[in-house]
Structure formats: C-alpha cells, structure tokens
Design an enzyme around this catalytic site. Structure first.
Site, PDB file in Angstrom:
ATOM      1  N   GLY A 278      83.745 -52.283-112.074  1.00 18.60           N
ATOM      2  CA  GLY A 278      84.188 -50.916-112.337  1.00 18.60           C
ATOM      3  C   GLY A 278      84.158 -49.997-111.136  1.00 18.60           C
ATOM      4  O   GLY A 278      84.410 -48.802-111.265  1.00 18.60           O
ATOM      5  N   GLU A 320      80.398 -57.551-110.649  1.00 18.97           N
ATOM      6  CA  GLU A 320      81.712 -58.118-110.961  1.00 18.97           C
ATOM      7  C   GLU A 320      82.871 -57.215-110.535  1.00 18.97           C
ATOM      8  O   GLU A 320      83.638 -56.762-111.378  1.00 18.97           O
ATOM      9  CB  GLU A 320      81.804 -58.354-112.480  1.00 18.97           C
ATOM     10  N   PRO A 321      83.009 -56.973-109.238  1.00 21.88           N
ATOM     11  CA  PRO A 321      84.127 -56.128-108.820  1.00 21.88           C
ATOM     12  C   PRO A 321      85.460 -56.860-108.941  1.00 21.88           C
ATOM     13  O   PRO A 321      85.573 -58.015-108.530  1.00 21.88           O
ATOM     14  CB  PRO A 321      83.807 -55.827-107.352  1.00 21.88           C
ATOM     15  N   GLY A 322      86.445 -56.215-109.525  1.00 16.67           N
ATOM     16  CA  GLY A 322      87.798 -56.764-109.564  1.00 16.67           C
ATOM     17  C   GLY A 322      88.692 -55.872-108.722  1.00 16.67           C
ATOM     18  O   GLY A 322      89.100 -56.219-107.611  1.00 16.67           O
ATOM     19  N   ARG A 323      88.916 -54.669-109.261  1.00 23.74           N
ATOM     20  CA  ARG A 323      89.753 -53.678-108.591  1.00 23.74           C
ATOM     21  C   ARG A 323      89.321 -53.431-107.138  1.00 23.74           C
ATOM     22  O   ARG A 323      90.164 -53.348-106.250  1.00 23.74           O
ATOM     23  CB  ARG A 323      89.664 -52.363-109.372  1.00 23.74           C
ATOM     24  N   TYR A 364      97.456 -45.201-118.594  1.00 21.56           N
ATOM     25  CA  TYR A 364      96.235 -44.414-118.335  1.00 21.56           C
ATOM     26  C   TYR A 364      96.509 -43.108-117.622  1.00 21.56           C
ATOM     27  O   TYR A 364      95.573 -42.485-117.144  1.00 21.56           O
ATOM     28  CB  TYR A 364      95.284 -45.180-117.400  1.00 21.56           C
ATOM     29  N   CYS A 391     114.089 -48.543-120.371  1.00 18.15           N
ATOM     30  CA  CYS A 391     114.593 -47.658-121.418  1.00 18.15           C
ATOM     31  C   CYS A 391     113.438 -46.967-122.123  1.00 18.15           C
ATOM     32  O   CYS A 391     113.115 -47.285-123.275  1.00 18.15           O
ATOM     33  CB  CYS A 391     115.420 -48.461-122.410  1.00 18.15           C
ATOM     34  N   GLU A 392     112.821 -46.056-121.424  1.00 14.61           N
ATOM     35  CA  GLU A 392     111.592 -45.430-121.912  1.00 14.61           C
ATOM     36  C   GLU A 392     111.328 -44.248-121.002  1.00 14.61           C
ATOM     37  O   GLU A 392     111.220 -44.426-119.793  1.00 14.61           O
ATOM     38  CB  GLU A 392     110.471 -46.486-121.793  1.00 14.61           C
TER      39      GLU A 392
HETATM   40  C1  LIG Z   1      87.171 -55.501-116.289  1.00 13.18           C
HETATM   41  C2  LIG Z   1      85.811 -56.011-116.051  1.00 13.18           C
HETATM   42  C3  LIG Z   1      85.306 -56.080-114.763  1.00 13.18           C
HETATM   43  C4  LIG Z   1      86.069 -55.617-113.553  1.00 13.18           C
HETATM   44  O1  LIG Z   1      86.359 -54.264-113.562  1.00 13.18           O
HETATM   45  P1  LIG Z   1      86.972 -53.590-112.233  1.00 13.18           P
HETATM   46  O2  LIG Z   1      87.208 -52.182-112.652  1.00 13.18           O
HETATM   47  O3  LIG Z   1      88.221 -54.316-111.921  1.00 13.18           O
HETATM   48  O4  LIG Z   1      85.953 -53.743-111.173  1.00 13.18           O
HETATM   49  C5  LIG Z   1      84.049 -56.614-114.577  1.00 13.18           C
HETATM   50  N1  LIG Z   1      83.320 -57.059-115.628  1.00 13.18           N
HETATM   51  C6  LIG Z   1      83.778 -57.009-116.879  1.00 13.18           C
HETATM   52  C7  LIG Z   1      82.939 -57.538-117.985  1.00 13.18           C
HETATM   53  C8  LIG Z   1      85.028 -56.485-117.140  1.00 13.18           C
HETATM   54  O5  LIG Z   1      85.461 -56.428-118.399  1.00 13.18           O
END
Ligand SMILES: *Cc1c(COP(=O)(O)O)cnc(C)c1O
Length: 463
Positions: A278, A320-323, A364, A391-392
C-alpha cells in the site's frame, strides 16, 4: 489537491472551471523525475526518450497505445526494497499490480518473493520459475482448485482470510499429506488512503478476520488445533497509495498485541508478522513518497518498540509492495486523434486508448500527469482533459492537465506512473486490443507482453 485559479490561466477562460488542478507548471516541457521513471529524459531535439530511445521510434516500432517499462528502474526498486531492511525482512512483490513471466524472472533474480491471489497468477509465477516456497497465496475467496494447486505446488504460505477457509485449507493439506504454512489475515480496524487513515473498532469490508470481538484470536485457536496447518504468523494490509506511516503504526501495534495474547493463551510466539503493502508513489509532482529505506526503518522501529513493550522477541517482518515497485517504472504512450475546445471550460484531447488500458481514473478518480512527448513546445498552457476513445463519457485518462496550446493530432502524449493496476486491470471494452508492454533496458526495447490481435478476440468468440 487544491483547486485554484491561476492569473495566467488557460487561453479560453477568465474563470477556471471546477477541477482538481493547480497552476500550470512553470515549464510544460519539463519531465519531473519524481513522476517519470529513471531513464526518461528529453534528447537534443526535445523528444522524450526512455533508456536513450526516442518515443517517436518506440511508437513507430511498437505502435500506440503501449506501455513502456524501464527495466533498470524496476530492478533498482526491487533492490532498494530488498536492501532497505538489511536482509532482516522478506519483500513480497504484489503480483496483482502487474505480472508477467519477465517480471517474475526479474523478481527472482533480485531476491524478492511474490504474492499471488488467483490460479492464473500462480500459474504465471510457477511457469516463470519462481520457487514455490517464495510464493504467498492471497484472496478472500480462494476456490478449492486454487487451494489444491497452491498446496500441491508447495507455496511458502497461504494467507487465511475466513473461518471457512481455515477448514478448507486444512482438509486439502491433510488429504494431500502436507503440512501447509499459513498466516492469518486480520482486520485491524485501520483503513489508510494517501494522507489519512481511519481507525475504527469494526472494519466494514470483505478482507480478513476482525481483531475486534476476539474473532482473530478465535481463528488462531482453531488453526493451532489443526495438524495439517503450521501457523507462521499474522498478516495485515491496511490500504493503498499510503504516504502517512501513522496507519502502519496503529496496525503494527494491534498485530503485536494479538501476538502477545497468543503467547499468553497458548505459550506460542508466532515467528512472522506481515504488514502488507500500500505504499504510495508520485502520480503528480505534488506527491512526495518516502524512500524504501525510510519506510523500512520506520516499520522496523514500530515493531521493535511494540514488541519490547509486550516482552516479545521481534518476529520476522514481511512487506508486500506492488505499486511502489512497478508503478513508477512505466508510462503509457498515446497518439492524439482529435481535439475539442469548449470555450470557458477546457479542451478535450482524445487519444487512441482510454479506460480499457487505464481504468483507475474512472474507477477511483485517480490523478495522473501527462506530457507532450514527441516534441517540445513554446506555446502557452491549455487546460485539457485527456480522454479515451470508448463509448462512455467517464472514459477519462487524465482529468485535469495543462498541455501546450499548439497540441495537434499526431502528437504523442505520455502518461507516467502507469506501471501498476493499468495493464493488470485492462479490458477489452469496445473490443479494444489490450496494448503491449515493452521493456527497455540498456538502450534495447523488447516486448514482454504482446499486443492483443483481432485473432485473439475471435479465438475466444466461438460463434
Ligand atoms: C493489493 C495488495 C498489496 C499491494 O498493494 P500496493 O498498493 O500495490 O502496494 C499487498 N498486499 C495485499 C494483501 C494486497 O491485497
């Protein structure tokens, strides 16, 4: 973001219309390094380049719309997260942000682990050679098939999300003759988004098992009774695009409290704590995210302090970084097709993609930046809305942006920070062909996910 009028203003409006924007930037041609990936710059002709390759050449070779990913930037961010904790924590990349076989390979090489939350993501991870013990399986409603496949593959952990799932995973592991490592996902009563967090007693959402009312403690009791499950720790994920560490502080305190309760009741000190992902990134120049090492220090300090207070040994932390890893590495390149000036309002700039390649603005109200990438301009600022071809009327890519007033059809626009939750959330709306992802490294570009074709569309449509 503030809403403000600017004395220079756009050319059509005496009073600026409602919108989320501030004054036009001093230099419309500037590419703010906070928002763009590391190797993006302009060449001598003013053309934006990625890894030294001009976007005009990229567009010629790969077409538009397309996502261009800076592989060195991706790897550097992996390393920054990996090194941030000095090897004292495990970093799980959240695959849902963007997953492909190439990405899995980079993660593997850079020493990261991987979160998946569906059979499809698990398949991709395994197909690209990620060792199963470095994979964590998430989801609030994993199917029996998904659980079986995860257990059979030998994933390092399954994150349990409900009372039913505790039983389900235990039965499947038992049947397969395995002892599955698990964590319990708890809802700590904190919801964090960007600069704020909300702490409530009860969390009104679908994920996790509530700490409130002793539900999480009950989940621990049940898991500890099951021989086919090995309880490794407690998991918490509080939101997305977070800049403020205060939410993590509350979350970590509550999770550590649960660990202390577990020790008192069962005489067991659980070895792991996962604080989720997050972490926020800069979508516009106004966002100011912290560096991984600062975040790591702050998380470690919080956990260490809370554990000292509770008389617990510090558990192994995972995040758990994704973004925060993939988001900033990528921009989407579009070609301008039409322009409509609405006097007193703004100019609608239509590009050759839209909500099918970036749903976040519609979903969002997300904010993005955008720049004229194929050339520089000395024209004044024009208040613009970059929209797609779908089309939106909600098909907006960048809600409010200043672009040069001489913008014309054929110009290339680039939208930075589209690495996360854009290709992974892309759709075929209007039978759009999902764009390719092109990775650039050492001045070379290669397709890591090809553009869909009309044949792909017809292959699924069995008539
Ligand atoms: C979505 C999610 C993440 C990653 O969130 P980011 O905003 O991309 O860092 C990590 N852990 C869990 C359980 C998630 O659902």
């Amino acid at each position: 973001m503030s809403r403000s009028a600017h004395p220079a203003g756009p050319r059509h409006a005496d009073v600026l219309p409602e919108g989320h924007y501030t004054a036009p930037p001093a230099d419309l041609n500037a590419l703010d390094p906070r928002v763009w990936s590391r190797t993006v710059t302009r060449d001598a002709d003013g053309v934006a380049t990625l890894g030294g390759i001009p976007v005009t050449r990229l567009a010629e070779e790969f077409g538009t719309p397309a996502y261009f990913l800076d592989e060195d930037d991706f790897r550097a961010r992996c390393r920054a997260w990996h090194d941030a904790f000095g090897g004292e924590a495990d970093v799980f990349y959240a695959g849902k942000a963007f997953l492909s076989r190439a990405v899995v390979g980079w993660l593997h090489e850079e020493g990261l682990n991987l979160d998946v939350c569906s059979a499809g993501e698990l398949t991709t991870a395994l197909a690209a050679g990620m060792p199963a013990e470095r994979i964590a399986m998430h989801g609030n409603n994993k199917t029996t098939d998904e659980i079986e496949r995860a257990v059979t593959a030998g994933v390092g952990r399954i994150v349990l999300d409900s009372f039913q799932e505790i039983v389900r995973v235990a039965h499947i592991a038992e049947r397969l003759g395995r002892r599955q490592r698990v964590q319990i996902r708890v809802t700590v009563g904190v919801e964090a988004h960007t600069h704020e967090f909300i702490a409530t007693a009860h969390e009104d959402q679908k994920f996790g098992i509530a700490l409130a009312d002793g539900q999480a403690a009950e989940a621990v009791r049940r898991v500890l009774k099951l021989d086919s499950l090995e309880l490794a720790g407690i998991h918490s994920h509080i939101g997305s695009q977070i800049f403020d560490m205060a939410g993590f502080e509350v979350s970590a305190r509550r999770v550590v409290q649960l660990l202390a309760e577990v020790r008192d009741e069962h005489g067991v000190e659980l070895p792991e704590i996962d604080l989720g992902g997050g972490l926020g990134i800069a979508y516009t120049s106004e966002d100011d995210p912290r560096e991984p090492h600062e975040i790591a220090k702050s998380l470690s300090d919080i956990v260490t302090r809370e554990c000292a207070a509770a008389g617990l040994a510090v558990p192994r932390i995972s995040v758990e970084p994704g973004r925060a890893i993939v988001g900033p590495t990528t921009f989407t390149l579009y070609e301008v097709g039409t322009l409509k000036e609405l006097p007193g309002l703004r100019t609608y700039v239509s590009v050759d993609g839209g909500m099918s390649d970036n749903i976040r603005t519609a979903l969002y109200d997300a904010e993005y930046s955008v720049a004229l990438a194929s050339r520089v301009s000395t024209a004044g600022p024009m208040l613009s809305r970059v929209v797609g071809k779908h089309c939106e009327s909600g098909d907006i890519v960048v809600k409010d942006a200043f672009l040069p007033a001489d913008l014309a059809p054929g110009d290339l626009l680039a939208v930075p920070a589209t690495g996360a939750y854009c290709r992974s959330m892309a759709s075929n709306y209007n039978h759009a062909l999902r764009p390719p992802v092109v990775a650039v490294k050492d001045g070379k570009a290669r397709v890591i996910m090809r553009r869909e074709t009309e044949e792909d569309l017809l292959r699924l449509d069995v008539g």
